[in-house]
Design a protein around this motif. Structure first.
Motif, PDB file in Angstrom:
ATOM      1  N   TRP A 192       0.839  -1.209   0.000  1.00 41.65           N
ATOM      2  CA  TRP A 192       0.000   0.000   0.000  1.00 41.65           C
ATOM      3  C   TRP A 192       0.871   1.254   0.000  1.00 41.65           C
ATOM      4  O   TRP A 192       0.594   2.204  -0.706  1.00 41.65           O
ATOM      5  CB  TRP A 192      -0.890  -0.058   1.245  1.00 41.65           C
ATOM      6  CG  TRP A 192      -1.840   1.089   1.365  1.00 41.65           C
ATOM      7  CD1 TRP A 192      -2.944   1.330   0.599  1.00 41.65           C
ATOM      8  CD2 TRP A 192      -1.771   2.154   2.304  1.00 41.65           C
ATOM      9  NE1 TRP A 192      -3.563   2.472   0.986  1.00 41.65           N
ATOM     10  CE2 TRP A 192      -2.863   3.013   2.048  1.00 41.65           C
ATOM     11  CE3 TRP A 192      -0.886   2.485   3.345  1.00 41.65           C
ATOM     12  CZ2 TRP A 192      -3.092   4.178   2.785  1.00 41.65           C
ATOM     13  CZ3 TRP A 192      -1.127   3.641   4.075  1.00 41.65           C
ATOM     14  CH2 TRP A 192      -2.214   4.467   3.801  1.00 41.65           C
ATOM     15  N   HIS A 195       2.129   1.937  -3.348  1.00 44.03           N
ATOM     16  CA  HIS A 195       1.049   2.133  -4.337  1.00 44.03           C
ATOM     17  C   HIS A 195       0.967   0.977  -5.312  1.00 44.03           C
ATOM     18  O   HIS A 195       0.832   1.151  -6.509  1.00 44.03           O
ATOM     19  CB  HIS A 195       1.232   3.466  -5.096  1.00 44.03           C
ATOM     20  CG  HIS A 195       1.394   4.621  -4.167  1.00 44.03           C
ATOM     21  ND1 HIS A 195       0.358   5.105  -3.398  1.00 44.03           N
ATOM     22  CD2 HIS A 195       2.484   5.359  -3.855  1.00 44.03           C
ATOM     23  CE1 HIS A 195       0.801   6.102  -2.648  1.00 44.03           C
ATOM     24  NE2 HIS A 195       2.099   6.275  -2.900  1.00 44.03           N
ATOM     25  N   ARG A 196       1.088  -0.249  -4.764  1.00 43.16           N
ATOM     26  CA  ARG A 196       0.940  -1.421  -5.637  1.00 43.16           C
ATOM     27  C   ARG A 196      -0.362  -2.135  -5.297  1.00 43.16           C
ATOM     28  O   ARG A 196      -0.773  -2.154  -4.140  1.00 43.16           O
ATOM     29  CB  ARG A 196       2.121  -2.379  -5.460  1.00 43.16           C
ATOM     30  CG  ARG A 196       3.426  -1.750  -5.922  1.00 43.16           C
ATOM     31  CD  ARG A 196       4.539  -2.758  -5.954  1.00 43.16           C
ATOM     32  NE  ARG A 196       5.778  -2.090  -6.308  1.00 43.16           N
ATOM     33  CZ  ARG A 196       6.763  -1.850  -5.465  1.00 43.16           C
ATOM     34  NH1 ARG A 196       6.692  -2.255  -4.222  1.00 43.16           N
ATOM     35  NH2 ARG A 196       7.846  -1.214  -5.869  1.00 43.16           N
ATOM     36  N   SER A 197      -0.954  -2.704  -6.308  1.00 48.13           N
ATOM     37  CA  SER A 197      -2.274  -3.308  -6.072  1.00 48.13           C
ATOM     38  C   SER A 197      -2.355  -4.787  -6.453  1.00 48.13           C
ATOM     39  O   SER A 197      -3.420  -5.393  -6.346  1.00 48.13           O
ATOM     40  CB  SER A 197      -3.339  -2.528  -6.858  1.00 48.13           C
ATOM     41  OG  SER A 197      -2.999  -2.560  -8.232  1.00 48.13           O
ATOM     42  N   ASN A 198      -1.260  -5.360  -6.887  1.00 47.54           N
ATOM     43  CA  ASN A 198      -1.314  -6.782  -7.296  1.00 47.54           C
ATOM     44  C   ASN A 198      -1.107  -7.700  -6.072  1.00 47.54           C
ATOM     45  O   ASN A 198      -0.077  -8.328  -5.913  1.00 47.54           O
ATOM     46  CB  ASN A 198      -0.269  -7.086  -8.372  1.00 47.54           C
ATOM     47  CG  ASN A 198       1.118  -6.629  -7.968  1.00 47.54           C
ATOM     48  OD1 ASN A 198       1.262  -5.724  -7.147  1.00 47.54           O
ATOM     49  ND2 ASN A 198       2.140  -7.249  -8.532  1.00 47.54           N
ATOM     50  N   GLY A 332      -5.070  -4.452   1.813  1.00 45.94           N
ATOM     51  CA  GLY A 332      -4.573  -3.460   0.869  1.00 45.94           C
ATOM     52  C   GLY A 332      -3.751  -4.082  -0.205  1.00 45.94           C
ATOM     53  O   GLY A 332      -4.134  -5.055  -0.823  1.00 45.94           O
ATOM     54  N   GLY A 333      -2.612  -3.583  -0.405  1.00 49.44           N
ATOM     55  CA  GLY A 333      -1.793  -4.046  -1.510  1.00 49.44           C
ATOM     56  C   GLY A 333      -0.880  -5.150  -1.107  1.00 49.44           C
ATOM     57  O   GLY A 333      -0.760  -5.499   0.054  1.00 49.44           O
ATOM     58  N   CYS A 334      -0.295  -5.747  -2.036  1.00 46.43           N
ATOM     59  CA  CYS A 334       0.631  -6.833  -1.773  1.00 46.43           C
ATOM     60  C   CYS A 334       2.050  -6.350  -1.839  1.00 46.43           C
ATOM     61  O   CYS A 334       2.875  -6.649  -1.014  1.00 46.43           O
ATOM     62  CB  CYS A 334       0.420  -7.951  -2.782  1.00 46.43           C
ATOM     63  SG  CYS A 334       1.679  -9.205  -2.706  1.00 46.43           S
TER      64      CYS A 334
END
Lengths: 337, 292
Positions: A192, A195-198, A332-334
């Motif tokens: 998070w 700013h990564r979402s995968n 959240g993000g990975c």
């Protein structure tokens, strides 16, 4: 504080991190299974010999705890003619076919001459009821107090999985779960921050861990010694597996059975399934109908709840914290590139 | 005369020290047909003798049966085809199977027969008597060494019913049995019925044989009823024990420090409860002769 999300772990590429996460999860699973197997194993090098006289209540307790003691006591009372099937009284046609109810044969019978367990159950049938409703009533707690000698025997003979080991296993599972989930949560936070979402695979693995670790920490209620003892009993008294014509035959005086009748011994050793097709089939049917309309642990098999392997006493409701600690927010993000 | 020879044997062959065996009491030859009854009568059964051969390459249910018995009773494995008298030696595979059962059961002792069941590599399928000669003693000695190298549990040997006797016999029954025990440091499983039947069929005094045996090496007894057929006694294992056999059993118990007595019923097997009176009678005799 920048180091918190700028370090080799936080910056580890996604596939590599998933590999690390998966390896830790597999390690935790292996450790928990080994520990669970160890506490079931116990000391089984010295088998418990079949006693000279067998108490069907004690064996019923070993097989399935208080629930099976209640079922055995009910058969005892039915055998004595102190509890009867309501249908025999002519009311059954009016009642729903799905609910087979039982009641005291003589409304003035207080069971003063009976031992505490049977007395408690007899009194519960002052009002016609479905036998399975006993398990949701305060009868079960009253019976629980009376089964203390059986619990002591089981403890003394180490027939149940080691209690200290069970506690250790539970703690170990919680530690593993917290460790794995914390690591996953940290990586989600790092993702998070970057700013990564995968993160879908990581989230999936975290959910998987929450399910699989409690499952892996489950163990059977009985120790190997307890299972062996029950297996020996069931093997030695194999002819009691079905007592279809027990009532029509006079019970021979018998060293092992003491004062117990064949149906009561069969019930103690094999459970209510031994009554199928016998004079006590209505009782068997009552439990079967109740089982088909309920869920959870109240099955009518001879091995207690939920066990699929034929071993006795599953770990239903034991130690593990199935399904706990899930939730909370913010998946959240990975992270990872 | 025979007694003098037996004494001479004892003098020339000192008996090596053997650890004392524990007393097991009175038991029964286990037959699967009794499986559902044994725990209803367990106070009458101190131990079981199992046929070791039935557990070679056993199926899981047979192994479960063995586990059940082993967990609840002292067991004595009894072999049928070790063929201790075979001139062509011991069948290695049989020996290994027998050893495996002995190791599983961990008995106080194990047993087989003074006989041969195999000759020239062919299984005869029957316990065949040996000629009572020095050559037979040598064969037994060599075979026993091989067995004792492999199985450390004490092995005891049983006298059999003799359907034939050899003209070459050099020893009497007492001399032959005595020499086997003394020279090889093995105990004797004295089958009272077999001894009685041989004594009637071949006209000798059974009790006199017992008197000439090394008493301390009579470890276990077998007994069961036989029957007369065409004027001869047959070891049929199918009848209630006859009074003559009871009398011999009682006499033997008064002479030898026997460690165990087994009722060995194999044919026309009745329900276990019908065998209990015989077990109880044997127990009374055993307790009277050998106080705990």
């Amino acid at each position: 504080m920048q180091w918190l999300f700028e370090n080799p772990l936080a910056n580890m590429p996604g596939p590599a991190f998933l590999g690390l996460f998966g390896a830790l999860l597999v390690g935790a699973i292996i450790i928990l299974r080994i520990k669970a197997a160890n506490i079931e194993q116990g000391d089984h090098a010295t088998p418990l010999a079949i006693p000279d006289q067998i108490d069907p209540y004690k064996i019923a307790y070993l097989r399935g705890g208080d629930t099976e003691v209640i079922r055995t006591a009910m058969l005892d009372l039915v055998e004595q003619g102190r509890i009867v099937d309501v249908q025999k009284e002519g009311l059954g046609k009016v009642l729903s076919q799905a609910k087979m109810q039982w009641k005291v044969a003589d409304p003035t019978d207080t069971g003063a001459d009976l031992p505490p367990i049977q007395r408690a159950i007899l009194r519960a049938f002052a009002i016609p009821r479905d036998p399975e409703t006993l398990f949701q009533s305060d009868i079960k707690s009253r019976v629980h107090e009376e089964t203390r000698p059986y619990r002591e025997w089981v403890d003394q003979e180490k027939l149940e999985a080691d209690p200290e080991g069970r506690l250790q296993l539970r703690k170990l599972m919680i530690i593993c779960l917290i460790g794995i989930e914390t690591l996953g949560a940290y990586k989600l936070a790092a993702a998070w921050m970057h700013h990564r979402s995968n993160v879908i695979f990581l989230i999936g693995m975290m959910f998987f861990a929450m399910i699989i670790l409690p499952i892996c920490a489950q163990h059977r209620r009985l120790s190997q010694r307890g299972k062996n003892f029950l297996r020996h009993l069931q093997s030695a008294f194999g002819k009691l597996r079905s007592v279809k014509d027990a009532r029509s035959k006079p019970v021979e005086p018998n060293y092992a059975y003491g004062n117990a009748s064949l149906p009561l011994m069969a019930m103690g050793i094999f459970g209510v399934s031994a009554l199928q097709g016998s004079s006590y089939d209505p009782l068997y049917q009552s439990y079967q109908r109740a089982a088909s309309t309920s869920s959870g642990c109240s099955t009518f098999t001879s091995f207690g709840c939920g066990s699929s392997s034929g071993d006795s006493g599953s770990s239903c409701g034991s130690g593990s914290s199935c399904g706990s600690s899930c939730g909370g927010g913010g998946c959240g993000g990975c992270g990872g590139d | 005369m025979a007694g003098a020879v037996a004494v001479a044997v004892v003098e020339t062959k000192p008996v090596p020290a053997r650890e004392p065996l524990r007393s097991l009491g009175v038991g029964l030859g286990y037959r699967p047909v009794h499986r559902d009854e044994i725990f209803a009568h367990r106070s009458s059964i101190d131990f079981f003798e199992i046929v070791a051969d039935h557990y070679f390459s056993a199926s899981p249910p047979k192994l479960a049966e063995l586990d059940l018995l082993k967990s609840n009773f002292p067991l004595i494995p009894h072999g049928l085809a070790l063929s201790i008298g075979s001139a062509d030696g011991i069948d290695q595979r049989y020996l290994q199977d027998f050893q495996r059962v002995v190791e599983t059961v961990q008995p106080a002792w194990c047993s087989d027969h003074i006989a041969f069941t195999r000759a020239g590599g062919i299984d005869i399928g029957h316990l065949t008597p040996l000629p009572k000669t020095a050559a037979s003693l040598r064969v037994i000695r060599d075979n026993l060494r091989r067995v004792q190298d492999c199985i450390t549990t004490p092995l005891i040997l049983e006298n059999i019913t003799e359907s034939i006797r050899y003209p070459e016999d050099e020893y009497t029954d007492a001399e032959f049995l005595g020499r086997i025990c003394e020279e090889n440091n093995v105990g004797l499983l004295l089958d009272v019925t077999n001894l009685y039947i041989n004594s009637v069929n071949y006209r000798f005094d059974a009790l006199e044989v017992v008197r000439r045996l090394p008493k301390d090496q009579i470890v276990q007894l077998h007994f069961v009823g036989g029957r007369m057929e065409d004027g001869r006694w047959v070891d049929s294992h199918d009848a209630t024990t006859q009074d003559e056999i009871w009398q011999l059993l009682e006499a033997i118990l008064s002479l030898a420090p026997v460690k165990g007595v087994i009722l060995e019923r194999d044919e026309k097997i009745p329900p276990l409860k019908d065998l209990i009176p015989e077990l109880e009678r044997a127990r009374d005799l055993y307790r009277h002769a050998i106080p705990a």
